[in-house]
Design an enzyme around this catalytic site. Structure first.
Site, mmCIF file in Angstrom:
data_model
loop_
_atom_site.group_PDB
_atom_site.id
_atom_site.type_symbol
_atom_site.label_atom_id
_atom_site.label_comp_id
_atom_site.label_asym_id
_atom_site.label_seq_id
_atom_site.Cartn_x
_atom_site.Cartn_y
_atom_site.Cartn_z
ATOM 1 N N ASP A 356 40.770 43.820 41.007
ATOM 2 C CA ASP A 356 42.193 44.160 41.120
ATOM 3 C C ASP A 356 42.579 44.084 42.588
ATOM 4 O O ASP A 356 41.911 43.410 43.362
ATOM 5 C CB ASP A 356 42.478 45.530 40.501
ATOM 6 C CG ASP A 356 43.890 45.641 39.928
ATOM 7 O OD1 ASP A 356 44.846 45.392 40.681
ATOM 8 O OD2 ASP A 356 44.043 45.967 38.742
ATOM 9 N N HIS A 378 43.011 40.850 43.184
ATOM 10 C CA HIS A 378 44.423 40.476 43.104
ATOM 11 C C HIS A 378 45.081 40.348 44.464
ATOM 12 O O HIS A 378 46.307 40.286 44.548
ATOM 13 C CB HIS A 378 45.186 41.488 42.246
ATOM 14 C CG HIS A 378 44.810 41.461 40.798
ATOM 15 N ND1 HIS A 378 45.373 42.300 39.862
ATOM 16 C CD2 HIS A 378 43.914 40.699 40.116
ATOM 17 C CE1 HIS A 378 44.852 42.061 38.670
ATOM 18 N NE2 HIS A 378 43.957 41.088 38.805
#
EC number: 3.2.1.15
Length: 514
Positions: A356, A378
């Site tokens: 993430d 991410h």
């Protein structure tokens, strides 16, 4: 003698590398058995520049499942490469140049990838080793190391000699049993947590540390299973603190006991924040090695003049599916550093391997994020903004960093239908490689369950600079900007070049995508 230990055999612990003697880790094994052959391509094979595993021998491809991330991580664990031929390696652990340290050694350390703190092996201060009982004595002076946290943008240093932190001159207590932590916090100014196991539902509570205290993690810190989303395994508060680790330590979050592919979005209950830094002032967190956290790793809130440096976060064990994740990566919502309501914060010289956001800033002012290496997640994110108690971000610089094999590169996300303010944001000298979704993305239709496609304008985004953001995509869009009506203003792009994607879409600025 106090010394700086920089030996290649310590890398597996520093990076949470796989054990080459374990038959289950075929990738690590072949690097160990055929180290000379591996070194020949590791000298030029880095995830920052490679998007396809060309030039890698077939045996290595087979053992590592032809995955760039596995190949690159194994190269990192192999040890230093020839500096004459190597491309820049991931960011390494270094002390902020402006932070003085105490040293008694005249030996010169050899540069390596993972310089680390080594605590004093001898000291004039009292040393108390205990399990559940300690002897009290007066605390020493506050640590000049911790007190010197600065708000100046640091200079990026990828590999340099490192001076060990040697304590603050006060009483040193070594804790080997969880039950002794509270007594040490009350009585000691230097606390070493050595091979501590925290039982289920037991927080390592460091909220009442003495001003100027130092906490040093040693050996392996482990945790029992606690299926509770409100449970925080480690909580730290205080002023003029130094939080660090020895050369061979690792903090293991026991993520495998919780990972189900859903993170905090559902599934089983799991600790939502692994390490909470709250109400921490004029302090330094340096040279920590953390692996296998359940969901979010660092939750940093309501801090001022905090420096984090030389931290390795490795959640790559969660990349593979497990029996509960329905074919998806087992780890989810595994943010590296979540920052909110903090002022004058520096995060630098650190490595994050996760699934993430590498860094996510949801509120705060005057924040510098420099010399980061982010893999598998991410990207470098502002947001999501909106719907929280504090929805203002002002004065953030992301600089001199690499984002590789990740979903996004540089991202600003605001929640649809909410209000807030994002201003004075800079992304500069950011290298991207193997980005699968968006190279640069600004979206104002964000929702955790998925974007709506309809941007709202309740959050203003002003004065955003993208300078020397370059790299390649493995798919997706090079650029995607979706602003609400009139809510974006004064975006500038200079030296921006991202290639490999398609179908770019930008509704702001009027001139279109870079």
């Amino acid at each position: 003698m106090k010394r700086c230990a920089l030996l290649t055999p310590l890398l597996p612990l520093a990076l949470a590398c796989n054990n080459p003697n374990d038959p289950a880790h075929s990738c690590a094994s072949i690097y160990s058995v055929s180290s000379d052959e591996a070194a020949s391509f590791c000298a030029t094979f880095t995830a920052s520049v490679v998007s396809e595993p060309t030039g890698v021998p077939d045996a290595f491809l087979s053992a590592c499942d032809s995955k760039i991330k596995h190949l690159s991580s194994a190269c990192s664990c192999l040890g230093p490469v020839d500096s004459a031929t190597a491309t820049p390696v991931p960011a390494t652990s270094t002390v902020p140049a402006s932070v003085p340290v105490i040293t008694t050694s005249t030996a010169t350390a050899t540069p390596s990838r993972i310089p680390v703190f080594v605590p004093s092996s001898s000291s004039s201060s009292a040393v108390v080793t205990f399990k559940t009982q300690i002897k009290s004595s007066s605390p020493g002076p506050s640590s000049s190391f911790a007190a010197a946290a600065t708000t100046e943008a640091p200079t990026s240093t990828r590999a340099s000699p490192y001076t060990p932190y040697t304590g603050n001159g006060g009483t040193t207590c070594t804790v080997t049993d969880y039950a002794g932590i509270s007594s040490a916090v009350a009585s000691c100014s230097n606390i070493m947590l050595s091979d501590v196991y925290a039982p289920p539902s037991s927080t390592i509570d460091l909220q009442d540390l003495q001003t100027g205290a130092a906490v040093i993690f040693a050996g392996k810190t482990t945790f029992g299973d606690t299926s509770d989303s409100d449970f925080d395994p480690i909580v730290i508060s205080g002023t003029n603190l130094t939080i660090t680790g020895t050369e061979d330590h690792v903090i293991d979050g026991n993520g495998q006991a919780y990972w189900d592919g859903q993170g905090s979005n559902g599934g089983s209950d799991k600790p939502d924040h692994f390490i909470v830094l709250k109400h921490v002032y004029n302090s330094v967190v340096a040279n920590l090695n953390i692996q296998n956290w359940p969901v979010h790793c660092f939750d940093i809130e309501n801090t001022e003049s905090l420096t984090l440096t030389g931290i390795t976060l490795d959640n790559s064990a969660g990349d593979e599916p497990n029996d509960s994740s329905d074919g998806d990566p087992a780890a989810h919502n595994s943010d590296g550093f979540d920052i909110k309501s903090s002022t004058d914060l520096i995060l630098k010289d650190s490595n994050v391997y996760n699934q993430d956001d590498c860094v996510a800033i949801t509120s705060g002012t005057n924040i510098t994020v420099d010399n980061m290496y982010c893999s598998g997640g991410h990207g470098l994110s502002i947001g999501s903004i909106g719907g929280k108690s504090d929805n203002t971000v002002d004065g953030v610089v992301f600089s001199n960093s690499q984002v590789v094999n990740s979903q996004n590169g540089c991202r600003i996300k605001t929640n649809e239908g909410e209000t807030g303010e994002v201003s004075n944001i800079k992304y500069e000298n950011i290298s991207l490689s193997g980005i699968s979704k968006y190279g640069i993305v600004v979206q104002q239709d964000y929702l955790n369950g998925g974007p709506t496609g309809e941007p709202s304008n309740g959050v203003s985004i002003t004065n955003v600079e993208f300078t020397d953001v370059t790299g390649t995509m493995s798919g997706g869009k090079d650029y995607y900007i979706l602003c609400g009506d009139g809510s974006c203003e004064n975006f500038t792009f200079s030296g921006v070049s991202i290639t490999g994607g398609s179908d770019d879409s930008c509704n702001y600025p009027d001139s279109g995508c870079p």
